[in-house]
Design a protein around this motif. Sequence first.
Motif, PDB file in Angstrom:
ATOM      1  N   HIS A  50      13.005 -60.180-141.813  1.00  0.00           N
ATOM      2  CA  HIS A  50      13.101 -58.675-142.823  1.00  0.00           C
ATOM      3  C   HIS A  50      12.891 -59.497-144.455  1.00  0.00           C
ATOM      4  CE1 HIS A  50      16.408 -57.402-145.652  1.00  0.00           C
ATOM      5  NE2 HIS A  50      15.875 -57.197-146.323  1.00  0.00           N
ATOM      6  N   VAL A  51      12.333 -59.233-145.600  1.00  0.00           N
ATOM      7  CA  VAL A  51      11.863 -59.795-147.049  1.00  0.00           C
ATOM      8  C   VAL A  51      12.075 -58.354-147.562  1.00  0.00           C
ATOM      9  CG1 VAL A  51      10.296 -61.387-146.189  1.00  0.00           C
ATOM     10  CG2 VAL A  51       9.045 -59.027-146.252  1.00  0.00           C
ATOM     11  N   HIS A  52      12.040 -58.329-149.143  1.00  0.00           N
ATOM     12  CA  HIS A  52      12.681 -57.605-149.892  1.00  0.00           C
ATOM     13  C   HIS A  52      10.670 -58.035-150.458  1.00  0.00           C
ATOM     14  CE1 HIS A  52      17.048 -56.709-149.379  1.00  0.00           C
ATOM     15  NE2 HIS A  52      16.704 -58.334-149.519  1.00  0.00           N
ATOM     16  N   ILE A  53      10.648 -56.654-150.833  1.00  0.00           N
ATOM     17  CA  ILE A  53       8.887 -56.354-151.858  1.00  0.00           C
ATOM     18  C   ILE A  53       9.147 -56.057-153.531  1.00  0.00           C
ATOM     19  CG2 ILE A  53       7.200 -55.485-151.579  1.00  0.00           C
ATOM     20  CD1 ILE A  53       7.236 -56.307-149.381  1.00  0.00           C
ATOM     21  N   ASP A  54       8.647 -56.993-153.801  1.00  0.00           N
ATOM     22  CA  ASP A  54       9.292 -56.651-155.157  1.00  0.00           C
ATOM     23  C   ASP A  54       8.325 -55.271-155.810  1.00  0.00           C
ATOM     24  OD1 ASP A  54       9.105 -58.359-157.638  1.00  0.00           O
ATOM     25  OD2 ASP A  54       6.886 -56.721-158.826  1.00  0.00           O
ATOM     26  N   LYS A  55       9.162 -54.446-156.680  1.00  0.00           N
ATOM     27  CA  LYS A  55       8.894 -52.928-156.583  1.00  0.00           C
ATOM     28  C   LYS A  55       8.270 -52.505-157.018  1.00  0.00           C
ATOM     29  CE  LYS A  55      14.037 -52.423-157.051  1.00  0.00           C
ATOM     30  NZ  LYS A  55      15.586 -51.067-157.413  1.00  0.00           N
ATOM     31  N   ALA A  56       7.513 -53.251-157.996  1.00  0.00           N
ATOM     32  CA  ALA A  56       6.236 -53.364-158.227  1.00  0.00           C
ATOM     33  C   ALA A  56       4.919 -52.294-157.528  1.00  0.00           C
ATOM     34  CB  ALA A  56       5.181 -54.170-159.000  1.00  0.00           C
ATOM     35  N   TRP A  57       5.039 -53.444-156.345  1.00  0.00           N
ATOM     36  CA  TRP A  57       4.403 -53.005-155.022  1.00  0.00           C
ATOM     37  C   TRP A  57       4.493 -52.248-153.864  1.00  0.00           C
ATOM     38  CZ3 TRP A  57      -0.150 -56.039-155.055  1.00  0.00           C
ATOM     39  CH2 TRP A  57      -0.501 -56.864-156.060  1.00  0.00           C
ATOM     40  N   LEU A  58       6.253 -51.629-153.776  1.00  0.00           N
ATOM     41  CA  LEU A  58       5.987 -50.607-152.791  1.00  0.00           C
ATOM     42  C   LEU A  58       5.258 -49.466-152.300  1.00  0.00           C
ATOM     43  CD1 LEU A  58      10.166 -50.676-153.641  1.00  0.00           C
ATOM     44  CD2 LEU A  58       8.926 -51.842-151.424  1.00  0.00           C
ATOM     45  N   ASP A  59       4.677 -48.657-153.672  1.00  0.00           N
ATOM     46  CA  ASP A  59       3.093 -47.880-153.590  1.00  0.00           C
ATOM     47  C   ASP A  59       2.286 -48.574-153.267  1.00  0.00           C
ATOM     48  OD1 ASP A  59       5.918 -46.365-154.825  1.00  0.00           O
ATOM     49  OD2 ASP A  59       5.318 -46.153-156.378  1.00  0.00           O
ATOM     50  N   LYS A  60       1.572 -49.700-153.135  1.00  0.00           N
ATOM     51  CA  LYS A  60       0.500 -50.092-152.280  1.00  0.00           C
ATOM     52  C   LYS A  60       0.786 -50.486-151.072  1.00  0.00           C
ATOM     53  CE  LYS A  60      -0.493 -51.389-157.655  1.00  0.00           C
ATOM     54  NZ  LYS A  60       0.113 -51.973-158.023  1.00  0.00           N
ATOM     55  N   LEU A  61       1.958 -50.319-150.352  1.00  0.00           N
ATOM     56  CA  LEU A  61       2.322 -50.693-148.420  1.00  0.00           C
ATOM     57  C   LEU A  61       2.284 -49.107-147.987  1.00  0.00           C
ATOM     58  CD1 LEU A  61       5.090 -53.646-149.271  1.00  0.00           C
ATOM     59  CD2 LEU A  61       2.375 -53.829-148.624  1.00  0.00           C
ATOM     60  N   PRO A  62       2.177 -49.469-147.227  1.00  0.00           N
ATOM     61  CA  PRO A  62       1.907 -48.330-146.023  1.00  0.00           C
ATOM     62  C   PRO A  62       3.073 -47.937-146.015  1.00  0.00           C
ATOM     63  CG  PRO A  62       1.347 -49.583-144.457  1.00  0.00           C
ATOM     64  CD  PRO A  62       1.271 -51.298-146.305  1.00  0.00           C
ATOM     65  N   PRO A  63       4.404 -46.804-145.915  1.00  0.00           N
ATOM     66  CA  PRO A  63       5.414 -46.721-145.411  1.00  0.00           C
ATOM     67  C   PRO A  63       5.357 -47.229-144.120  1.00  0.00           C
ATOM     68  CG  PRO A  63       3.827 -44.608-144.726  1.00  0.00           C
ATOM     69  CD  PRO A  63       3.318 -45.336-145.275  1.00  0.00           C
ATOM     70  N   LYS A  64       7.041 -46.670-144.200  1.00  0.00           N
ATOM     71  CA  LYS A  64       7.061 -48.123-142.695  1.00  0.00           C
ATOM     72  C   LYS A  64       7.924 -46.535-142.146  1.00  0.00           C
ATOM     73  CE  LYS A  64      11.099 -49.455-145.138  1.00  0.00           C
ATOM     74  NZ  LYS A  64      12.625 -49.262-145.918  1.00  0.00           N
ATOM     75  N   ASP A  65       7.209 -47.579-140.725  1.00  0.00           N
ATOM     76  CA  ASP A  65       7.485 -46.127-139.623  1.00  0.00           C
ATOM     77  C   ASP A  65       8.554 -46.542-138.743  1.00  0.00           C
ATOM     78  OD1 ASP A  65       7.549 -48.524-137.283  1.00  0.00           O
ATOM     79  OD2 ASP A  65       5.162 -48.796-136.954  1.00  0.00           O
ATOM     80  N   GLU A  66       8.587 -45.286-137.802  1.00  0.00           N
ATOM     81  CA  GLU A  66      10.353 -45.235-137.131  1.00  0.00           C
ATOM     82  C   GLU A  66      10.348 -46.621-136.875  1.00  0.00           C
ATOM     83  OE1 GLU A  66      12.252 -42.320-134.161  1.00  0.00           O
ATOM     84  OE2 GLU A  66      10.542 -42.451-134.738  1.00  0.00           O
ATOM     85  N   LEU A  67       9.768 -47.422-135.715  1.00  0.00           N
ATOM     86  CA  LEU A  67      10.515 -48.744-135.361  1.00  0.00           C
ATOM     87  C   LEU A  67      11.278 -49.980-136.097  1.00  0.00           C
ATOM     88  CD1 LEU A  67      11.032 -50.634-132.609  1.00  0.00           C
ATOM     89  CD2 LEU A  67       8.308 -50.867-132.765  1.00  0.00           C
ATOM     90  N   GLU A  68      10.011 -49.685-137.575  1.00  0.00           N
ATOM     91  CA  GLU A  68      10.546 -50.957-138.628  1.00  0.00           C
ATOM     92  C   GLU A  68      11.879 -50.629-138.773  1.00  0.00           C
ATOM     93  OE1 GLU A  68       9.251 -52.700-142.023  1.00  0.00           O
ATOM     94  OE2 GLU A  68       7.814 -50.837-141.959  1.00  0.00           O
ATOM     95  N   THR A  69      11.616 -49.148-139.126  1.00  0.00           N
ATOM     96  CA  THR A  69      12.724 -48.641-139.736  1.00  0.00           C
ATOM     97  C   THR A  69      14.264 -48.777-138.851  1.00  0.00           C
ATOM     98  OG1 THR A  69      12.410 -46.398-141.191  1.00  0.00           O
ATOM     99  CG2 THR A  69      14.023 -46.445-140.676  1.00  0.00           C
ATOM    100  N   GLU A  70      14.538 -48.251-137.700  1.00  0.00           N
ATOM    101  CA  GLU A  70      15.500 -48.631-136.773  1.00  0.00           C
ATOM    102  C   GLU A  70      15.803 -50.234-136.961  1.00  0.00           C
ATOM    103  OE1 GLU A  70      14.361 -47.193-133.153  1.00  0.00           O
ATOM    104  OE2 GLU A  70      13.969 -45.044-133.488  1.00  0.00           O
ATOM    105  N   MET A  71      14.760 -51.041-136.950  1.00  0.00           N
ATOM    106  CA  MET A  71      15.212 -53.292-136.444  1.00  0.00           C
ATOM    107  C   MET A  71      15.924 -52.954-137.559  1.00  0.00           C
ATOM    108  SD  MET A  71      14.090 -54.250-133.416  1.00  0.00           S
ATOM    109  CE  MET A  71      14.545 -52.438-132.485  1.00  0.00           C
TER     110      MET A  71
END
Length: 106
Positions: A50-71
Amino acid sequence: MTTINFILADGSRHAIDADDGEVVMRVAVRNNFDGILAECGGACSCATCHVHIDKAWLDKLPPKDELETEMLDFAEGVDDTSRLSCQIKITPQLDGLIVHVPESQY
């Protein structure tokens, strides 16, 4: 090469060159960063990367899928910037990405 910037809980900053196609978790493990245990080896079956992504970069990443969200339900200190580093594939568009390693994982 793409540079990933890790900020550890002690405030130290580490700019690491990484190969495109690699995942952020492997870069952290290869560099022995405390707080990235990666117990499942990148299978998205735990939350020990688990990490925290700097807010300025969040929109540059693909969205979380369902499995990542559950984990992420198993991680401490989850917020809207939380991601599993095993699910972030490095691309040239992520050059300069800022990743914060949460103190809760030490």
